[in-house]
Design a protein around this motif. Structure first.
Motif, mmCIF file in Angstrom:
data_model
loop_
_atom_site.group_PDB
_atom_site.id
_atom_site.type_symbol
_atom_site.label_atom_id
_atom_site.label_comp_id
_atom_site.label_asym_id
_atom_site.label_seq_id
_atom_site.Cartn_x
_atom_site.Cartn_y
_atom_site.Cartn_z
ATOM 1 N N ILE A 183 -33.506 -6.282 -10.089
ATOM 2 C CA ILE A 183 -32.537 -5.258 -10.478
ATOM 3 C C ILE A 183 -32.861 -3.923 -9.812
ATOM 4 O O ILE A 183 -31.982 -3.216 -9.317
ATOM 5 C CB ILE A 183 -32.490 -5.113 -12.012
ATOM 6 C CG1 ILE A 183 -31.858 -6.374 -12.616
ATOM 7 C CG2 ILE A 183 -31.716 -3.874 -12.434
ATOM 8 C CD1 ILE A 183 -31.793 -6.362 -14.122
ATOM 9 N N ASN A 184 -34.151 -3.578 -9.780
ATOM 10 C CA ASN A 184 -34.535 -2.300 -9.176
ATOM 11 C C ASN A 184 -34.423 -2.326 -7.652
ATOM 12 O O ASN A 184 -34.436 -1.271 -7.015
ATOM 13 C CB ASN A 184 -35.959 -1.927 -9.593
ATOM 14 C CG ASN A 184 -36.035 -1.427 -11.024
ATOM 15 O OD1 ASN A 184 -35.059 -0.910 -11.564
ATOM 16 N ND2 ASN A 184 -37.187 -1.584 -11.653
ATOM 17 N N ALA A 185 -34.326 -3.521 -7.061
ATOM 18 C CA ALA A 185 -34.183 -3.629 -5.602
ATOM 19 C C ALA A 185 -32.741 -3.404 -5.155
ATOM 20 O O ALA A 185 -32.479 -3.229 -3.968
ATOM 21 C CB ALA A 185 -34.662 -5.000 -5.125
ATOM 22 N N ILE A 186 -31.813 -3.403 -6.098
ATOM 23 C CA ILE A 186 -30.408 -3.169 -5.746
ATOM 24 C C ILE A 186 -30.259 -1.723 -5.278
ATOM 25 O O ILE A 186 -30.637 -0.792 -5.987
ATOM 26 C CB ILE A 186 -29.490 -3.422 -6.957
ATOM 27 C CG1 ILE A 186 -29.637 -4.858 -7.445
ATOM 28 C CG2 ILE A 186 -28.028 -3.138 -6.595
ATOM 29 C CD1 ILE A 186 -28.871 -5.145 -8.729
ATOM 30 N N ASP A 206 -24.285 -10.980 -14.364
ATOM 31 C CA ASP A 206 -23.451 -10.300 -15.349
ATOM 32 C C ASP A 206 -24.275 -9.282 -16.121
ATOM 33 O O ASP A 206 -23.862 -8.144 -16.344
ATOM 34 C CB ASP A 206 -22.831 -11.315 -16.321
ATOM 35 C CG ASP A 206 -21.513 -11.869 -15.809
ATOM 36 O OD1 ASP A 206 -21.100 -11.477 -14.699
ATOM 37 O OD2 ASP A 206 -20.900 -12.680 -16.507
ATOM 38 N N THR A 207 -25.488 -9.702 -16.527
ATOM 39 C CA THR A 207 -26.378 -8.798 -17.260
ATOM 40 C C THR A 207 -26.807 -7.632 -16.382
ATOM 41 O O THR A 207 -26.790 -6.470 -16.821
ATOM 42 C CB THR A 207 -27.631 -9.548 -17.752
ATOM 43 O OG1 THR A 207 -27.230 -10.599 -18.639
ATOM 44 C CG2 THR A 207 -28.577 -8.616 -18.481
ATOM 45 N N ALA A 208 -27.203 -7.928 -15.154
ATOM 46 C CA ALA A 208 -27.629 -6.867 -14.238
ATOM 47 C C ALA A 208 -26.510 -5.859 -14.035
ATOM 48 O O ALA A 208 -26.727 -4.640 -14.109
ATOM 49 C CB ALA A 208 -28.058 -7.470 -12.903
ATOM 50 N N ILE A 247 -36.110 -8.711 -0.996
ATOM 51 C CA ILE A 247 -35.510 -9.269 -2.221
ATOM 52 C C ILE A 247 -34.015 -9.432 -2.048
ATOM 53 O O ILE A 247 -33.429 -10.443 -2.440
ATOM 54 C CB ILE A 247 -35.825 -8.369 -3.427
ATOM 55 C CG1 ILE A 247 -37.313 -8.454 -3.778
ATOM 56 C CG2 ILE A 247 -34.982 -8.776 -4.641
ATOM 57 C CD1 ILE A 247 -37.723 -7.572 -4.933
ATOM 58 N N VAL A 248 -33.379 -8.422 -1.439
ATOM 59 C CA VAL A 248 -31.927 -8.499 -1.228
ATOM 60 C C VAL A 248 -31.587 -9.643 -0.284
ATOM 61 O O VAL A 248 -30.608 -10.372 -0.497
ATOM 62 C CB VAL A 248 -31.386 -7.158 -0.696
ATOM 63 C CG1 VAL A 248 -29.927 -7.302 -0.268
ATOM 64 C CG2 VAL A 248 -31.510 -6.073 -1.764
#
Length: 474
Positions: free
Chosen positions: A156-159, A296-298, A457-458
């Protein structure tokens, strides 16, 4: 930890919020403790605002108590049992989110993933609903594992921050579209795929009236304008429903309390474990559940955080996100145990944030109301899609304002943001829109010579997204 006495205080305040006199004096001490527990002052809020936000979130989410039984009922599950499972799972997991992570995010059986459960896993893969519940249970355990190892947090933090803005805005458009669709303002059209609905229908007129009223409240900076828009719309709907006899309008409740419970789904997942080792599609089903719920959660957490102080404005990282993800993961496991499809963070939580919710007290309030809803289901007849549509539309407008921070002159961010938003709406899927946005981000980064800016990660996510689109049953 939050004791039962605190939950009782919150429940009482929902009924007697800030009454003057002896009652207020008696409970003032414990209200102060609640304020300290959730750090209300630090987040610039108070008990009254948080409870009002929790009520608003509940009203925006209440439709799931009717919709989820309808969808899962098509998988052969008893609707009364699904209703009870949905109320209990939503209530307890929302409280867990509020206490554990102090996020103003409520949870319930996810829309979209419940359709995946019924129409794909049961309908196309031919698992029994017990087997499908077992798949949900396993996916929840996997979520817990990747959460406690911080894998989920790292993803999530890599987005990229720009994509997070696009995700938040895209979900805003998606939420508004859901509201318009559910109210009948936007309908299917054979010639153009989508079109305007019949504006002579009473439920459509009520939704349009509610949108106008809510916009006026919001424009006039009326405190909790979204909430009062819901209240006014419901009251007007009940009045005209009584006068005209239109069944599509909110009806005056014929009862107050219902204590007839169907617990037949409690533990039903256990009998489906045999299919995990014998059914050829069970692991594909688990992967599909993991994919849809994960993103969806992210997307939901990023979108809601963007309107609060949960997200660091400079780094784009979410505070205590691992706690929020753990609560979400536990919710999935618990939901499967009581008899419902994947429980996930609800984007409708943004409606509560829109009226000032900033802490876990908002989520706890919503959770208490879901638990109470198990007993007061007849009262929910006043909360129809026409009543919640105005809140969803206005909240969508609020969330879409995040596009202000997007770098539209950067082709990488502009194209990936556009694809994310357009496919969330037209594909009617937060996760699919997010996935296609990531793929577009990687392609345009390579095309413009900026591939080094894409994190490992992406790149891994892009590969997984492509695999997902190839193998997911159509």
């Amino acid at each position: 930890m939050l004791s039962l006495s605190y939950l009782f205080d919150i429940a009482v305040y929902l009924i007697f919020a800030y009454n003057k006199g002896v009652f207020q004096k008696i409970y003032r001490g414990k209200v102060i403790l609640i304020e300290k527990l959730f750090n209300l002052e630090k987040h610039g809020t108070n008990v009254k605002t948080e409870i009002l936000a929790g009520v608003t979130t509940f009203l925006a989410m209440a439709y799931i108590l009717a919709v989820n039984p309808s969808i899962l009922g098509q998988a052969g599950m008893p609707k009364e049992g699904v209703f009870l499972a949905t109320a209990i799972a939503s209530g307890l997991t929302s409280i867990l989110m509020g206490v554990l992570a102090n996020y103003p995010v409520a949870l319930s059986a996810g829309m979209g993933v419940n359709a995946l459960f019924t129409y794909t896993i049961v309908g196309q893969m031919h698992l029994s609903y017990q087997g499908a519940l077992a798949c949900v249970f396993v996916s929840g355990l996997i979520f817990i594992l990747i959460t406690v190892t911080n894998v989920r947090k790292a993803i999530i933090n890599a987005i990229p921050q720009q994509l997070k803005l696009a995700i938040g805005a895209g979900i805003g458009f998606f939420v508004a579209f859901v509201g318009l669709k559910n109210a009948g303002i936007v309908v299917a059209n054979q010639a153009t795929f989508v079109g305007l609905g019949n504006f002579t229908k009473p439920e459509v007129l009520l939704a349009l009236f509610g949108i106008v009223v809510t916009l006026i409240f919001w424009g006039k900076n009326v405190p909790a304008g979204v909430f009062w828009g819901l209240v006014v719309t419901a009251i007007v709907g009940m009045v005209f429903g009584g006068i005209t006899g239109a069944k599509a309008l909110p009806q005056l409740p014929r009862g107050v309390v219902s204590i007839e419970f169907d617990t037949s789904l409690f533990g039903a997942f256990a009998s489906g474990f045999s299919e995990l080792f014998s059914h050829p599609n069970c692991w594909l089903a688990i992967f599909s559940l993991l994919f849809v719920d994960f993103f969806d959660t992210a997307g939901t957490l990023v979108a809601v955080a963007g309107k609060t102080d949960i997200m660091d404005k400079e780094t784009g990282e979410l505070r205590d996100v691992e706690k929020a993800l753990l609560a979400d993961s536990i919710g999935t496991v618990f939901g499967s145990m009581v008899g419902t499809s994947t429980v996930t963070s609800f984007v409708e939580s943004a409606s509560g944030v829109g009226v000032g919710g900033r802490t876990g007290l908002t989520a706890v309030t919503t959770g208490v109301l879901f638990l109470l809803a198990a007993f007061f289901s007849p009262l929910l007849t006043a909360v129809t899609s026409a009543v919640t549509a105005p809140a969803l539309v206005v909240v969508g407008i609020m969330m879409a304002q995040q596009l202000e921070g997007l770098e539209w002159n950067n082709i990488v961010f502009a194209s990936s943001a556009f694809v994310t938003i357009i496919f969330m709406i037209l594909g009617y899927s937060i996760s699919n829109g997010l996935a296609l946005g990531f793929i577009t981000y990687a392609i345009t980064a390579v095309a413009t010579g900026k591939s080094k800016e894409v994190s490992p990660i992406v790149w891994c996510l892009v590969v997984l997204f492509i695999i997902y689109f190839v193998v997911l049953p159509k």
